[in-house]
Motif scaffolding. Structure first.
Motif, PDB file in Angstrom:
ATOM      1  N   ALA A 200       0.790  -1.233   0.000  1.00 32.61           N
ATOM      2  CA  ALA A 200       0.000   0.000   0.000  1.00 32.61           C
ATOM      3  C   ALA A 200       0.820   1.280   0.000  1.00 32.61           C
ATOM      4  O   ALA A 200       0.243   2.363   0.045  1.00 32.61           O
ATOM      5  CB  ALA A 200      -0.934   0.007   1.224  1.00 32.61           C
ATOM      6  N   GLY A 201       2.137   1.195  -0.046  1.00 33.86           N
ATOM      7  CA  GLY A 201       2.963   2.403   0.047  1.00 33.86           C
ATOM      8  C   GLY A 201       3.122   3.131  -1.268  1.00 33.86           C
ATOM      9  O   GLY A 201       2.583   2.734  -2.299  1.00 33.86           O
ATOM     10  N   GLY A 202       3.880   4.224  -1.228  1.00 28.92           N
ATOM     11  CA  GLY A 202       4.190   4.974  -2.448  1.00 28.92           C
ATOM     12  C   GLY A 202       3.403   6.251  -2.583  1.00 28.92           C
ATOM     13  O   GLY A 202       2.592   6.612  -1.729  1.00 28.92           O
ATOM     14  N   GLY A 203       3.659   6.974  -3.683  1.00 32.61           N
ATOM     15  CA  GLY A 203       2.973   8.233  -3.936  1.00 32.61           C
ATOM     16  C   GLY A 203       3.945   9.309  -4.374  1.00 32.61           C
ATOM     17  O   GLY A 203       4.881   9.629  -3.648  1.00 32.61           O
ATOM     18  N   ALA A 204       3.721   9.865  -5.568  1.00 28.54           N
ATOM     19  CA  ALA A 204       4.623  10.887  -6.099  1.00 28.54           C
ATOM     20  C   ALA A 204       4.280  12.280  -5.587  1.00 28.54           C
ATOM     21  O   ALA A 204       5.155  13.118  -5.415  1.00 28.54           O
ATOM     22  CB  ALA A 204       4.579  10.868  -7.627  1.00 28.54           C
ATOM     23  N   VAL A 206       2.023  14.989  -2.824  1.00 25.22           N
ATOM     24  CA  VAL A 206       1.607  15.067  -1.420  1.00 25.22           C
ATOM     25  C   VAL A 206       0.264  14.374  -1.224  1.00 25.22           C
ATOM     26  O   VAL A 206       0.066  13.610  -0.267  1.00 25.22           O
ATOM     27  CB  VAL A 206       1.520  16.544  -0.966  1.00 25.22           C
ATOM     28  CG1 VAL A 206       0.899  16.636   0.423  1.00 25.22           C
ATOM     29  CG2 VAL A 206       2.899  17.199  -0.977  1.00 25.22           C
ATOM     30  N   ALA A 207      -0.667  14.620  -2.144  1.00 24.42           N
ATOM     31  CA  ALA A 207      -1.995  14.007  -2.039  1.00 24.42           C
ATOM     32  C   ALA A 207      -1.919  12.492  -2.150  1.00 24.42           C
ATOM     33  O   ALA A 207      -2.588  11.755  -1.412  1.00 24.42           O
ATOM     34  CB  ALA A 207      -2.920  14.571  -3.119  1.00 24.42           C
ATOM     35  N   GLU A 208      -1.084  11.992  -3.061  1.00 25.75           N
ATOM     36  CA  GLU A 208      -0.953  10.544  -3.240  1.00 25.75           C
ATOM     37  C   GLU A 208      -0.311   9.895  -2.022  1.00 25.75           C
ATOM     38  O   GLU A 208      -0.695   8.797  -1.608  1.00 25.75           O
ATOM     39  CB  GLU A 208      -0.133  10.246  -4.498  1.00 25.75           C
ATOM     40  CG  GLU A 208      -0.874  10.547  -5.794  1.00 25.75           C
ATOM     41  CD  GLU A 208       0.028  10.412  -7.002  1.00 25.75           C
ATOM     42  OE1 GLU A 208       1.270  10.323  -6.823  1.00 25.75           O
ATOM     43  OE2 GLU A 208      -0.500  10.400  -8.134  1.00 25.75           O
ATOM     44  N   ARG A 209       0.659  10.594  -1.437  1.00 26.86           N
ATOM     45  CA  ARG A 209       1.298  10.041  -0.240  1.00 26.86           C
ATOM     46  C   ARG A 209       0.320  10.015   0.923  1.00 26.86           C
ATOM     47  O   ARG A 209       0.319   9.067   1.735  1.00 26.86           O
ATOM     48  CB  ARG A 209       2.555  10.841   0.108  1.00 26.86           C
ATOM     49  CG  ARG A 209       3.687  10.639  -0.889  1.00 26.86           C
ATOM     50  CD  ARG A 209       5.002  11.193  -0.374  1.00 26.86           C
ATOM     51  NE  ARG A 209       5.022  12.650  -0.308  1.00 26.86           N
ATOM     52  CZ  ARG A 209       5.338  13.444  -1.330  1.00 26.86           C
ATOM     53  NH1 ARG A 209       5.641  12.916  -2.504  1.00 26.86           N
ATOM     54  NH2 ARG A 209       5.368  14.757  -1.181  1.00 26.86           N
ATOM     55  N   ALA A 210      -0.524  11.035   1.020  1.00 30.87           N
ATOM     56  CA  ALA A 210      -1.533  11.054   2.089  1.00 30.87           C
ATOM     57  C   ALA A 210      -2.527   9.910   1.909  1.00 30.87           C
ATOM     58  O   ALA A 210      -2.933   9.253   2.880  1.00 30.87           O
ATOM     59  CB  ALA A 210      -2.262  12.393   2.099  1.00 30.87           C
ATOM     60  N   MET A 211      -2.920   9.654   0.667  1.00 28.16           N
ATOM     61  CA  MET A 211      -3.852   8.561   0.396  1.00 28.16           C
ATOM     62  C   MET A 211      -3.207   7.205   0.714  1.00 28.16           C
ATOM     63  O   MET A 211      -3.859   6.318   1.265  1.00 28.16           O
ATOM     64  CB  MET A 211      -4.289   8.607  -1.069  1.00 28.16           C
ATOM     65  CG  MET A 211      -5.218   9.767  -1.414  1.00 28.16           C
ATOM     66  SD  MET A 211      -5.606   9.839  -3.190  1.00 28.16           S
ATOM     67  CE  MET A 211      -6.456   8.267  -3.410  1.00 28.16           C
ATOM     68  N   ALA A 212      -1.936   7.064   0.375  1.00 30.85           N
ATOM     69  CA  ALA A 212      -1.238   5.809   0.671  1.00 30.85           C
ATOM     70  C   ALA A 212      -1.150   5.587   2.177  1.00 30.85           C
ATOM     71  O   ALA A 212      -1.332   4.458   2.665  1.00 30.85           O
ATOM     72  CB  ALA A 212       0.157   5.833   0.059  1.00 30.85           C
ATOM     73  N   TYR A 213      -0.876   6.659   2.912  1.00 30.51           N
ATOM     74  CA  TYR A 213      -0.781   6.552   4.373  1.00 30.51           C
ATOM     75  C   TYR A 213      -2.135   6.141   4.962  1.00 30.51           C
ATOM     76  O   TYR A 213      -2.202   5.284   5.858  1.00 30.51           O
ATOM     77  CB  TYR A 213      -0.317   7.877   4.959  1.00 30.51           C
ATOM     78  CG  TYR A 213       0.146   7.803   6.402  1.00 30.51           C
ATOM     79  CD1 TYR A 213       1.254   7.042   6.748  1.00 30.51           C
ATOM     80  CD2 TYR A 213      -0.511   8.507   7.410  1.00 30.51           C
ATOM     81  CE1 TYR A 213       1.694   6.982   8.059  1.00 30.51           C
ATOM     82  CE2 TYR A 213      -0.082   8.452   8.720  1.00 30.51           C
ATOM     83  CZ  TYR A 213       1.023   7.684   9.038  1.00 30.51           C
ATOM     84  OH  TYR A 213       1.462   7.614  10.338  1.00 30.51           O
ATOM     85  N   ASP A 214      -3.201   6.715   4.443  1.00 29.66           N
ATOM     86  CA  ASP A 214      -4.544   6.343   4.907  1.00 29.66           C
ATOM     87  C   ASP A 214      -4.847   4.874   4.581  1.00 29.66           C
ATOM     88  O   ASP A 214      -5.465   4.167   5.385  1.00 29.66           O
ATOM     89  CB  ASP A 214      -5.603   7.244   4.258  1.00 29.66           C
ATOM     90  CG  ASP A 214      -5.580   8.663   4.808  1.00 29.66           C
ATOM     91  OD1 ASP A 214      -5.004   8.858   5.906  1.00 29.66           O
ATOM     92  OD2 ASP A 214      -6.137   9.562   4.158  1.00 29.66           O
ATOM     93  N   ARG A 215      -4.408   4.414   3.410  1.00 30.65           N
ATOM     94  CA  ARG A 215      -4.613   3.006   3.044  1.00 30.65           C
ATOM     95  C   ARG A 215      -3.879   2.083   4.016  1.00 30.65           C
ATOM     96  O   ARG A 215      -4.427   1.068   4.471  1.00 30.65           O
ATOM     97  CB  ARG A 215      -4.109   2.734   1.618  1.00 30.65           C
ATOM     98  CG  ARG A 215      -5.001   3.229   0.512  1.00 30.65           C
ATOM     99  CD  ARG A 215      -4.637   2.561  -0.814  1.00 30.65           C
ATOM    100  NE  ARG A 215      -3.228   2.730  -1.176  1.00 30.65           N
ATOM    101  CZ  ARG A 215      -2.751   3.750  -1.876  1.00 30.65           C
ATOM    102  NH1 ARG A 215      -3.568   4.725  -2.270  1.00 30.65           N
ATOM    103  NH2 ARG A 215      -1.473   3.811  -2.185  1.00 30.65           N
ATOM    104  N   MET A 216      -2.661   2.441   4.330  1.00 32.21           N
ATOM    105  CA  MET A 216      -1.883   1.616   5.252  1.00 32.21           C
ATOM    106  C   MET A 216      -2.535   1.587   6.629  1.00 32.21           C
ATOM    107  O   MET A 216      -2.661   0.516   7.251  1.00 32.21           O
ATOM    108  CB  MET A 216      -0.440   2.133   5.332  1.00 32.21           C
ATOM    109  CG  MET A 216       0.360   1.861   4.077  1.00 32.21           C
ATOM    110  SD  MET A 216       2.146   2.190   4.234  1.00 32.21           S
ATOM    111  CE  MET A 216       2.163   3.971   4.169  1.00 32.21           C
TER     112      MET A 216
END
Length: 344
Positions: A200-204, A206-216
């Motif tokens: 579930a990690g990754g993201g190029a 800021v928004a994508e990284r926030a979404m990945a963190y929420d998924r994790m």
């Protein structure tokens, strides 16, 4: 996954250690060794008895990423095996040079899950002389508690000890009223820093990284749900102690250390809100930005965010005001058992 109350120091009756896991009863130096091969790290500790505890004679730690790609393939990759065998050869050399009289080497989640885990164990024995005992998640949790429980803050009621690994996270509810704590309940979640990052990690952006963190966070929360439903309530202050590279790394960032200092980190108590703040800050950074931070660097930059997501989920589960930090765990637990058994 719950257990009957039992002393942490007792070996699980369902999985007696393979006698091949104990080796080199030679010499008079009485050095003991414990090797912990996890999904991300290979760690060795060699010690001699000293008073009621032990003094460290030699140590070794290397990030090997044995479980890299395991979530996708179900197998240990050739590259990961070669990295790990190289580390095990270093360990074998140290065991010989230190004239170790009794040793135990254990492997955890990556070898438990991998289809070729048993074949890797056989190859490691043939090429390094080290027999790795694949232990259960229950024994892993018990050994971690045995190795670090002395750092629990004094207090009433049960305490929660956690170990964020590379492929799994162990949660152990303990009663520490006696010198050897009793396990009241335990849980092993299938998410560690490697498995969660790959899933579930990754993201190029800021928004994508926030979404990945929420998924994790969501994945970890779901995996904790059954254990959360069993935890006791009440208004007593919660006590929390963590042992893993995640908590020691975040503690180093909290202290602003220029380089890792075990003496400053082991036994430290950090406010939970400070740990949350660091976690969220790291989750918003790029890998390159995280890599520039002391005590994270390139080796941990891609995995530390998953550790942050797991830690925050633990703080949601067990809302303690402070987090105890332990730079000790499975290896120390093994050493205590070895020395106790040898004296007996």
């Amino acid at each position: 996954m719950s257990t009957n109350p039992a002393a942490v120091g007792a070996a699980p009756t369902s999985s007696a250690p393979d006698p091949r896991a104990f080796s080199r009863r030679t010499g008079d130096a009485r050095h003991y060794a414990a090797l912990d091969l996890g999904t991300n790290n290979c760690r060795l500790l060699i010690a001699r008895p000293q008073g009621d505890g032990f003094a460290v004679v030699d140590a070794f730690s290397r990030i090997v990423r044995l479980g890299e790609g395991l979530a996708a393939t179900g197998r240990l990759s050739d590259a990961a095996i070669e990295r790990t065998l190289a580390a095990l050869r270093v360990c074998a050399d140290k065991l010989r040079r230190r004239n170790v009289s009794l040793a135990r080497s254990v492997a955890t989640e990556a070898c438990r899950r991998a289809a070729n885990g048993p074949a890797f164990i056989e190859r490691a024995l043939a090429e390094t002389g080290i027999h790795l005992d694949i232990i259960s998640a229950e024994e892993e949790a018990r050994l971690a508690v045995l190795g670090c429980h002395a750092l629990l803050e004094p207090g009433e009621g049960p305490a929660l000890v956690f170990d964020i690994g590379g492929g799994s996270t162990e949660l152990v509810l303990v009663d520490d009223a006696d010198p050897v704590p009793r396990v009241l309940d335990w849980h092993s979640a299938p998410w560690g820093v490697v498995s969660l990052t790959e899933s579930a990690g990754g993201g190029a952006t800021v928004a994508e990284r926030a979404m990945a963190y929420d998924r994790m966070r969501a994945l970890v929360r779901e995996s904790f749900a059954a254990f959360a439903a069993r935890l006791p309530g009440g208004d007593a202050p919660r006590r929390l102690l963590g042992t893993s590279g995640t908590v020691t790394t975040l503690a180093s960032v909290h202290l602003g250390l220029a380089h890792y200092d075990r003496a400053a980190v082991d036994g430290l108590i950090v406010p939970s809100e400070a740990m949350r703040g660091i976690s969220r800050s790291l989750a918003g950074m790029t890998i390159d930005e995280r890599a520039t931070l002391p005590c994270i660097g390139t080796e941990r930059a891609d995995l530390v965010v998953a550790g942050c997501a797991i830690l925050e989920s633990i703080l949601d589960l067990w809302p303690a005001a402070r987090v105890g930090i332990a730079d000790r765990g499975i290896r120390e637990g093994i050493l205590k058992r070895l020395m106790r058994a040898d004296r007996a």
